[in-house]
Design a protein around this motif. Structure first.
Motif, PDB file in Angstrom:
ATOM      1  N   VAL A   1       0.868  -1.180   0.000  1.00  0.00           N
ATOM      2  CA  VAL A   1       0.000   0.000   0.000  1.00  0.00           C
ATOM      3  C   VAL A   1       0.902   1.226   0.000  1.00  0.00           C
ATOM      4  CG1 VAL A   1      -1.859   1.251   1.157  1.00  0.00           C
ATOM      5  CG2 VAL A   1      -1.753  -1.255   1.325  1.00  0.00           C
ATOM      6  N   TYR A   2       0.678   2.120  -0.975  1.00  0.00           N
ATOM      7  CA  TYR A   2       1.476   3.344  -1.090  1.00  0.00           C
ATOM      8  C   TYR A   2       0.609   4.539  -0.717  1.00  0.00           C
ATOM      9  CZ  TYR A   2       5.371   1.043  -3.518  1.00  0.00           C
ATOM     10  OH  TYR A   2       6.447   0.253  -3.836  1.00  0.00           O
ATOM     11  N   GLY A   3       1.163   5.464   0.083  1.00  0.00           N
ATOM     12  CA  GLY A   3       0.377   6.623   0.486  1.00  0.00           C
ATOM     13  C   GLY A   3       1.214   7.719   1.109  1.00  0.00           C
ATOM     14  N   PHE A   4       0.509   8.766   1.540  1.00  0.00           N
ATOM     15  CA  PHE A   4       1.102   9.895   2.251  1.00  0.00           C
ATOM     16  C   PHE A   4       0.890   9.717   3.755  1.00  0.00           C
ATOM     17  CE2 PHE A   4       1.090  13.633  -1.025  1.00  0.00           C
ATOM     18  CZ  PHE A   4       2.046  12.966  -1.767  1.00  0.00           C
ATOM     19  N   ALA A   5       1.584  10.537   4.533  1.00  0.00           N
ATOM     20  CA  ALA A   5       1.501  10.452   5.990  1.00  0.00           C
ATOM     21  C   ALA A   5       0.077  10.642   6.498  1.00  0.00           C
ATOM     22  CB  ALA A   5       2.438  11.484   6.629  1.00  0.00           C
ATOM     23  N   VAL A   6      -0.730  11.464   5.815  1.00  0.00           N
ATOM     24  CA  VAL A   6      -2.098  11.705   6.275  1.00  0.00           C
ATOM     25  C   VAL A   6      -2.925  10.429   6.240  1.00  0.00           C
ATOM     26  CG1 VAL A   6      -2.903  12.399   3.966  1.00  0.00           C
ATOM     27  CG2 VAL A   6      -4.118  13.195   6.003  1.00  0.00           C
ATOM     28  N   THR A   7      -2.668   9.533   5.289  1.00  0.00           N
ATOM     29  CA  THR A   7      -3.394   8.262   5.234  1.00  0.00           C
ATOM     30  C   THR A   7      -2.998   7.366   6.393  1.00  0.00           C
ATOM     31  OG1 THR A   7      -3.670   8.359   2.843  1.00  0.00           O
ATOM     32  CG2 THR A   7      -3.781   6.183   3.856  1.00  0.00           C
ATOM     33  N   TRP A   8      -1.721   7.358   6.751  1.00  0.00           N
ATOM     34  CA  TRP A   8      -1.287   6.515   7.873  1.00  0.00           C
ATOM     35  C   TRP A   8      -1.868   7.024   9.189  1.00  0.00           C
ATOM     36  CZ3 TRP A   8      -0.447   3.649   4.257  1.00  0.00           C
ATOM     37  CH2 TRP A   8       0.475   3.855   3.235  1.00  0.00           C
ATOM     38  N   SER A   9      -1.931   8.339   9.366  1.00  0.00           N
ATOM     39  CA  SER A   9      -2.519   8.857  10.603  1.00  0.00           C
ATOM     40  C   SER A   9      -4.001   8.515  10.668  1.00  0.00           C
ATOM     41  CB  SER A   9      -2.308  10.374  10.711  1.00  0.00           C
ATOM     42  OG  SER A   9      -3.011  11.061   9.694  1.00  0.00           O
ATOM     43  N   GLY A  10      -4.684   8.520   9.504  1.00  0.00           N
ATOM     44  CA  GLY A  10      -6.079   8.123   9.473  1.00  0.00           C
ATOM     45  C   GLY A  10      -6.259   6.659   9.812  1.00  0.00           C
ATOM     46  N   LEU A  11      -5.398   5.792   9.262  1.00  0.00           N
ATOM     47  CA  LEU A  11      -5.491   4.364   9.585  1.00  0.00           C
ATOM     48  C   LEU A  11      -5.193   4.107  11.051  1.00  0.00           C
ATOM     49  CD1 LEU A  11      -3.707   2.740   6.486  1.00  0.00           C
ATOM     50  CD2 LEU A  11      -6.158   2.879   6.945  1.00  0.00           C
ATOM     51  N   ALA A  12      -4.274   4.882  11.621  1.00  0.00           N
ATOM     52  CA  ALA A  12      -3.908   4.677  13.026  1.00  0.00           C
ATOM     53  C   ALA A  12      -5.045   5.018  13.978  1.00  0.00           C
ATOM     54  CB  ALA A  12      -2.670   5.510  13.366  1.00  0.00           C
ATOM     55  N   ARG A  13      -6.038   5.781  13.515  1.00  0.00           N
ATOM     56  CA  ARG A  13      -7.203   6.087  14.352  1.00  0.00           C
ATOM     57  C   ARG A  13      -8.164   4.900  14.451  1.00  0.00           C
ATOM     58  NH1 ARG A  13      -7.827  11.915  14.393  1.00  0.00           N
ATOM     59  NH2 ARG A  13      -6.376  12.873  12.930  1.00  0.00           N
ATOM     60  N   GLU A  14      -8.032   3.969  13.504  1.00  0.00           N
ATOM     61  CA  GLU A  14      -8.948   2.830  13.438  1.00  0.00           C
ATOM     62  C   GLU A  14      -8.444   1.674  14.303  1.00  0.00           C
ATOM     63  OE1 GLU A  14     -11.729   3.037  11.623  1.00  0.00           O
ATOM     64  OE2 GLU A  14     -11.238   5.008  10.743  1.00  0.00           O
ATOM     65  N   ASP A  15      -9.364   0.784  14.665  1.00  0.00           N
ATOM     66  CA  ASP A  15      -8.989  -0.450  15.356  1.00  0.00           C
ATOM     67  C   ASP A  15      -8.607  -1.458  14.281  1.00  0.00           C
ATOM     68  OD1 ASP A  15      -8.656  -2.717  16.826  1.00  0.00           O
ATOM     69  OD2 ASP A  15     -10.598  -2.643  17.836  1.00  0.00           O
ATOM     70  N   LEU A  16      -7.325  -1.514  13.965  1.00  0.00           N
ATOM     71  CA  LEU A  16      -6.862  -2.329  12.847  1.00  0.00           C
ATOM     72  C   LEU A  16      -7.044  -3.821  13.098  1.00  0.00           C
ATOM     73  CD1 LEU A  16      -3.622  -0.387  11.820  1.00  0.00           C
ATOM     74  CD2 LEU A  16      -5.954  -0.120  10.965  1.00  0.00           C
ATOM     75  N   ALA A  17      -7.148  -4.235  14.377  1.00  0.00           N
ATOM     76  CA  ALA A  17      -7.342  -5.649  14.692  1.00  0.00           C
ATOM     77  C   ALA A  17      -8.685  -6.171  14.187  1.00  0.00           C
ATOM     78  CB  ALA A  17      -7.229  -5.868  16.195  1.00  0.00           C
ATOM     79  N   LYS A  18      -9.614  -5.267  13.911  1.00  0.00           N
ATOM     80  CA  LYS A  18     -10.946  -5.664  13.432  1.00  0.00           C
ATOM     81  C   LYS A  18     -10.975  -5.869  11.915  1.00  0.00           C
ATOM     82  CE  LYS A  18     -13.536  -3.360  17.127  1.00  0.00           C
ATOM     83  NZ  LYS A  18     -14.562  -2.319  17.433  1.00  0.00           N
ATOM     84  N   HIS A  19      -9.857  -5.643  11.255  1.00  0.00           N
ATOM     85  CA  HIS A  19      -9.817  -5.713   9.796  1.00  0.00           C
ATOM     86  C   HIS A  19      -8.839  -6.792   9.333  1.00  0.00           C
ATOM     87  CE1 HIS A  19     -12.146  -1.978   9.270  1.00  0.00           C
ATOM     88  NE2 HIS A  19     -11.521  -1.588  10.363  1.00  0.00           N
ATOM     89  N   ASP A  20      -9.146  -7.394   8.192  1.00  0.00           N
ATOM     90  CA  ASP A  20      -8.280  -8.407   7.604  1.00  0.00           C
ATOM     91  C   ASP A  20      -7.225  -7.716   6.742  1.00  0.00           C
ATOM     92  OD1 ASP A  20      -7.051 -10.509   6.388  1.00  0.00           O
ATOM     93  OD2 ASP A  20      -8.779 -11.155   5.200  1.00  0.00           O
ATOM     94  N   LEU A  21      -6.041  -7.566   7.307  1.00  0.00           N
ATOM     95  CA  LEU A  21      -4.945  -6.878   6.616  1.00  0.00           C
ATOM     96  C   LEU A  21      -3.766  -7.810   6.352  1.00  0.00           C
ATOM     97  CD1 LEU A  21      -4.990  -3.585   8.755  1.00  0.00           C
ATOM     98  CD2 LEU A  21      -6.280  -4.095   6.678  1.00  0.00           C
ATOM     99  N   ASP A  22      -4.023  -9.130   6.447  1.00  0.00           N
ATOM    100  CA  ASP A  22      -2.923 -10.090   6.343  1.00  0.00           C
ATOM    101  C   ASP A  22      -2.218 -10.080   4.996  1.00  0.00           C
ATOM    102  OD1 ASP A  22      -3.335 -10.887   8.910  1.00  0.00           O
ATOM    103  OD2 ASP A  22      -4.247 -12.827   8.422  1.00  0.00           O
ATOM    104  N   SER A  23      -2.889  -9.594   3.952  1.00  0.00           N
ATOM    105  CA  SER A  23      -2.250  -9.603   2.628  1.00  0.00           C
ATOM    106  C   SER A  23      -1.089  -8.621   2.534  1.00  0.00           C
ATOM    107  CB  SER A  23      -3.284  -9.276   1.546  1.00  0.00           C
ATOM    108  OG  SER A  23      -3.702  -7.917   1.626  1.00  0.00           O
ATOM    109  N   VAL A  24      -1.084  -7.583   3.380  1.00  0.00           N
ATOM    110  CA  VAL A  24      -0.116  -6.489   3.232  1.00  0.00           C
ATOM    111  C   VAL A  24       1.264  -6.911   3.725  1.00  0.00           C
ATOM    112  CG1 VAL A  24       0.456  -4.120   3.841  1.00  0.00           C
ATOM    113  CG2 VAL A  24      -1.942  -4.770   3.488  1.00  0.00           C
ATOM    114  N   ARG A  25       2.222  -6.826   2.812  1.00  0.00           N
ATOM    115  CA  ARG A  25       3.630  -7.062   3.161  1.00  0.00           C
ATOM    116  C   ARG A  25       4.349  -5.751   3.454  1.00  0.00           C
ATOM    117  NH1 ARG A  25       1.772 -11.618   2.933  1.00  0.00           N
ATOM    118  NH2 ARG A  25       2.647 -13.416   1.843  1.00  0.00           N
ATOM    119  N   MET A  26       3.929  -4.689   2.774  1.00  0.00           N
ATOM    120  CA  MET A  26       4.690  -3.443   2.860  1.00  0.00           C
ATOM    121  C   MET A  26       3.765  -2.238   2.776  1.00  0.00           C
ATOM    122  SD  MET A  26       7.696  -1.965   0.352  1.00  0.00           S
ATOM    123  CE  MET A  26       6.615  -1.621  -1.013  1.00  0.00           C
ATOM    124  N   TRP A  27       4.064  -1.232   3.584  1.00  0.00           N
ATOM    125  CA  TRP A  27       3.494   0.108   3.483  1.00  0.00           C
ATOM    126  C   TRP A  27       4.615   1.016   3.010  1.00  0.00           C
ATOM    127  CZ3 TRP A  27      -1.602  -0.275   5.152  1.00  0.00           C
ATOM    128  CH2 TRP A  27      -1.905  -1.335   6.011  1.00  0.00           C
TER     129      TRP A  27
END
Length: 529
Positions: free
Chosen positions: A254-280
């Motif tokens: 997943v490619y993005g800017f810092a604003v996207t990472w801060s937005g994702l960090a607000r979420e409860d990531l444990a509730k989402h299936d993110l196992d496919s991601v190898r790299m940010w």
């Protein structure tokens, strides 16, 4: 026989203006991957994975349409739209004609867009249905309406290495953004180097959450075409959209800017299936440690052990510092769950680049001294379109000045302290950094999901205001003492107020950067965020 990537790296004529055609000319399978868009492309539905041949066909159709209307070599054509397909396909079609696409962020305020377009001295404007009524300038067409018989497309324009192939813009933190021009060579120099390197883990299937009209997206389009990889381009980069698409589309990077990472960090990531991601992969401003730590804790990655390759929990996060003018991330550093090299470390320069810490007169400073970041690379923009004043203002002793304050440690790692306009940091006197202060607050106060520090001068003295955005379950409390303890003595001594604000109370640019200049002006006039 050389691999396709090796043949592309060795091709002296390839550049940012002809990658699609060159990849096909070198024998890439037309039935292989092209690009995937989140909205419909002509008769193809949203998220249809266009093959390389289908992509070429749709680009040729747009090329023919533009050619029939007289668009050609050196014509500047502004594109103001929101959907990824409108911007990317128009860019690819215009560069085939030798024209110069000027990409505008769809979130730009109409008066600023109008002035920006005026300064470009464009030949024509393409605008989608949402933006067309906002302009007083004549609009040639909506990008979605471009298309005719692809067989009528003229022969691909033959680019010289110095031909301009794109104009993108800066974030516009201080008003009308600067128009950054790149050439056939500058916007491909970094990619040509990367073609000679092993392909990074996860880059075979990429979710592009970068702002679509940004230089970074042009780079990504050309990178995946050369790597023969898959990429889904998102028209919106907000965290809920990115999370939903990770779960549905299963990207490995997943490619993005810092604003996207801060937005994702607000979420409860444990509730989402993110196992496919190898790299940010982060570009633009460097990311904050707490946001990185939340992301590397999810996903998976491959490591090599005595028993061979194995998959483990936790992903990679590649951080650095980049800008439209730099033409690519200039620095890189990789984090995992085991990382401890933070403190706004942006790593070391890529092999194709050079960097230095400079004094105000351009002398190189030793390790440990704070100064201006100078950058030198074949990827650097030649300058700002129709703006020689700023073009030369940001050059010093052969270096491009990025506008950042940094220092380098004895191991050669660079650390980002602040943007020049936001800091109080003469080579003598106080050293007051807003970005580093924000980093320290986020690291020390886990209930703070984001924060902004601004410094203004009032009555001959510096004062700092701190704006905290808290997690939903954060208790009410006076956090002034904790903030002062986190930021260090120099900044702590000037803190006037620590306030709790909502996410919508902080003004941002079209790419999500905080408009600190607007916050400073508001405080000087007595307003509040």
């Amino acid at each position: 026989m050389k691999s396709l990537r090796a043949r592309l790296a060795a091709d002296p004529n390839i550049g940012a203006g002809n990658v699609l055609a060159t990849v096909l000319a070198h024998g890439a399978d037309p039935d292989g991957p092209g690009l995937t868009f989140d909205t419909a492309v002509d008769h193809y539905p949203a998220e249809h994975p266009l093959t390389l041949g289908e992509l070429d066909d749709r680009v040729q159709a747009r090329t023919a349409w533009l050619h029939e209307r007289g668009i050609g070599r050196r014509d500047v054509v502004a594109i103001w739209a929101t959907e990824a397909k409108d911007i990317v396909l128009s860019f690819l079609a215009l560069t085939r004609l030798g024209a110069i696409p000027a990409l505008l962020n769809g979130k730009m305020a109409p008066p600023i867009a109008e002035e920006y377009i005026r300064r470009l001295r464009v030949t024509a404007v393409l605008a989608d249905a949402a933006h067309k009524p906002l302009l007083h300038t004549d609009v040639l067409a909506e990008p979605k309406d471009l298309g005719t018989d692809p067989a009528k497309a003229p022969e691909h324009y033959r680019h010289h290495r110095d031909d301009p192939i794109a104009i993108t813009h800066t974030s516009g933190t201080t008003g009308v953004p600067k128009a950054v021009m790149h050439t056939h060579t500058t916007l491909y120099a970094a990619l040509k180097h990367l073609l000679t390197m092993p392909q990074a883990q996860g880059t075979d299937r990429i979710l592009n959450a970068l702002p679509i009209p940004h230089t970074a997206t042009i780079l990504m389009v050309n990178q995946v075409l050369g790597n023969r990889a898959e990429m889904l381009l998102l028209s919106s980069q907000d965290a809920p959209t990115v999370l939903r698409q990770i779960e549905r589309w299963k990207p490995r990077a997943v490619y993005g800017f810092a604003v996207t990472w801060s937005g994702l960090a607000r979420e409860d990531l444990a509730k989402h299936d993110l196992d496919s991601v190898r790299m940010w992969f982060n570009t633009g401003d460097c990311a904050h440690e707490p946001h990185i730590r939340k992301l590397v804790a999810v996903g998976t990655r491959e490591i090599v052990t005595r028993d061979g390759r194995t998959t483990v929990r936790g992903s990679h996060f590649v951080d650095g510092l980049g800008s439209s003018e730099m033409g690519h991330n200039g620095f890189h550093i990789t984090h995992t769950m085991e990382s401890d090299h933070y403190g706004r470390c942006i790593g070391k320069p890529y092999q194709f680049a050079e960097a230095a810490v400079l004094s105000s007169t351009g002398e190189e400073l030793p390790s440990g001294k704070v100064g201006l970041l100078g950058f030198r690379s074949p990827s650097v923009s030649p300058g700002y379109w129709n703006d020689s004043v700023n073009t030369y203002r940001f050059r010093l002793n052969g270096w491009f000045l990025t506008g950042d304050l940094v220092y380098r440690d004895v191991t050669g790692h660079y650390f980002h302290l602040d943007r020049v306009p936001d800091a109080v940091a003469g080579f003598e006197g106080p050293q007051l950094f807003t970005s580093m202060s924000e980093e320290r607050i986020l690291a020390a106060l886990p209930e703070v999901v984001d924060c902004t520090v601004i410094i203004v001068q009032e009555n001959g003295e510096y004062v700092a205001d701190v704006l905290l955005e808290l997690a939903a379950d954060a208790p009410e409390a006076d956090r002034t003492a904790a903030v002062k303890a986190a930021v260090g003595d120099e900044v702590a001594a000037i803190i006037r107020r620590v306030s709790v604000v909502g996410e919508d109370d902080v003004p941002v640019t079209v790419t999500g950067k905080v408009r600190k200049v607007a916050l400073r002006e508001a405080r000087l006039t007595g307003a509040r965020a």
